[in-house]
Design a protein around this motif. Sequence first.
Motif, PDB file in Angstrom:
ATOM      1  N   ILE A 163       0.777  -1.143  -0.142  1.00 57.84           N
ATOM      2  CA  ILE A 163       0.181   0.070  -0.091  1.00 57.84           C
ATOM      3  C   ILE A 163       0.879   1.277   0.110  1.00 57.84           C
ATOM      4  N   LEU A 164       0.865   2.058  -1.079  1.00 65.49           N
ATOM      5  CA  LEU A 164       1.672   2.979  -1.419  1.00 65.49           C
ATOM      6  C   LEU A 164       1.200   4.620  -1.103  1.00 65.49           C
ATOM      7  N   ALA A 165       0.195   4.675  -0.572  1.00 64.75           N
ATOM      8  CA  ALA A 165      -0.380   5.952  -0.076  1.00 64.75           C
ATOM      9  C   ALA A 165      -0.802   5.974   1.434  1.00 64.75           C
ATOM     10  N   GLU A 166      -0.815   7.037   2.110  1.00 61.69           N
ATOM     11  CA  GLU A 166      -1.613   6.978   3.380  1.00 61.69           C
ATOM     12  C   GLU A 166      -2.827   7.632   3.301  1.00 61.69           C
ATOM     13  N   ASP A 167      -3.615   6.875   4.123  1.00 66.03           N
ATOM     14  CA  ASP A 167      -5.362   6.953   4.194  1.00 66.03           C
ATOM     15  C   ASP A 167      -5.426   8.524   4.613  1.00 66.03           C
ATOM     16  N   GLY A 168      -6.218   9.243   3.918  1.00 60.14           N
ATOM     17  CA  GLY A 168      -6.398  10.562   3.829  1.00 60.14           C
ATOM     18  C   GLY A 168      -5.517  11.507   3.573  1.00 60.14           C
ATOM     19  N   ALA A 169      -4.612  11.135   2.712  1.00 60.42           N
ATOM     20  CA  ALA A 169      -3.475  12.077   2.018  1.00 60.42           C
ATOM     21  C   ALA A 169      -3.809  12.522   0.627  1.00 60.42           C
ATOM     22  N   MET A 170      -3.492  13.623   0.371  1.00 62.96           N
ATOM     23  CA  MET A 170      -3.672  14.122  -0.922  1.00 62.96           C
ATOM     24  C   MET A 170      -2.735  13.384  -1.959  1.00 62.96           C
ATOM     25  N   VAL A 171      -3.273  12.765  -3.060  1.00 62.10           N
ATOM     26  CA  VAL A 171      -2.514  12.047  -3.993  1.00 62.10           C
ATOM     27  C   VAL A 171      -2.526  12.777  -5.552  1.00 62.10           C
ATOM     28  N   ALA A 172      -1.490  12.563  -6.272  1.00 60.85           N
ATOM     29  CA  ALA A 172      -1.288  13.222  -7.511  1.00 60.85           C
ATOM     30  C   ALA A 172      -2.096  12.170  -8.538  1.00 60.85           C
ATOM     31  N   ALA A 173      -2.328  12.836  -9.646  1.00 52.28           N
ATOM     32  CA  ALA A 173      -2.759  12.032 -10.631  1.00 52.28           C
ATOM     33  C   ALA A 173      -1.856  11.135 -11.165  1.00 52.28           C
ATOM     34  N   ASP A 174      -2.064   9.621 -11.382  1.00 49.42           N
ATOM     35  CA  ASP A 174      -1.191   8.658 -11.858  1.00 49.42           C
ATOM     36  C   ASP A 174      -0.115   8.275 -10.681  1.00 49.42           C
ATOM     37  N   GLN A 175      -0.238   8.702  -9.461  1.00 51.78           N
ATOM     38  CA  GLN A 175       0.442   8.306  -8.343  1.00 51.78           C
ATOM     39  C   GLN A 175       0.270   6.937  -7.925  1.00 51.78           C
ATOM     40  N   PRO A 176       1.299   6.105  -7.792  1.00 53.23           N
ATOM     41  CA  PRO A 176       1.359   4.986  -7.272  1.00 53.23           C
ATOM     42  C   PRO A 176       0.193   4.857  -5.951  1.00 53.23           C
ATOM     43  N   LEU A 177      -0.664   3.741  -6.032  1.00 49.88           N
ATOM     44  CA  LEU A 177      -1.599   3.578  -4.750  1.00 49.88           C
ATOM     45  C   LEU A 177      -1.152   2.091  -4.123  1.00 49.88           C
ATOM     46  N   PHE A 178      -1.069   1.070  -4.992  1.00 53.27           N
ATOM     47  CA  PHE A 178      -1.033  -0.201  -4.476  1.00 53.27           C
ATOM     48  C   PHE A 178      -0.033  -0.793  -5.538  1.00 53.27           C
ATOM     49  N   ALA A 179       0.584  -1.956  -4.945  1.00 52.16           N
ATOM     50  CA  ALA A 179       1.223  -2.943  -5.927  1.00 52.16           C
ATOM     51  C   ALA A 179       0.441  -4.199  -5.603  1.00 52.16           C
ATOM     52  N   VAL A 180       0.151  -4.856  -6.887  1.00 56.79           N
ATOM     53  CA  VAL A 180      -0.454  -6.162  -6.903  1.00 56.79           C
ATOM     54  C   VAL A 180       0.473  -7.094  -7.574  1.00 56.79           C
TER      55      VAL A 180
END
Length: 162
Positions: free
Chosen positions: A142-159
Amino acid sequence: MAKDNFTDLEQLLAEFEASDLTELHVRHGELEIFLSKDENAVGLGGGAVQVATAKAPVKTGKTASPPASAPTAAAPAADIPEGAVVVRAPYLGTFYRAPKPGAPHYVEIGQPVSDETEMCLVEVMKLFTAVRAGCSGTVAAILAEDGAMVAADQPLFAVMPG
């Protein structure tokens, strides 16, 4: 501008100002906004009006073309296992791991997923988009923190496919 829309715009501005992003381009209906923390950035239309806040210049205007550089944030390569499929943010917004506060997270590390598994929500200006895995496999990171601002195309998860 309606009071609710103005509040949404104020929230977007505050979240942009608090983020690590340097530029943001948003288009919603006929409203188009370009924000930049770079004083030398060219605004929408190339000659836009500049409205400055104490911390970040805000440029507005109308144009049909996006800015030259769009904000993107990449996860460290060490966090993404080799061979993993990366699930990315569809656009800039707030990343939520659960459908509502206090609810269980959509997915956890080690959990199997299918291509239609909802993994999170990304929200901007009260528009929530469910992000799906897009492949079958197991959640590896899981590559982002809950409640964080993320950018377009930012990695969120690795599967890991399988």
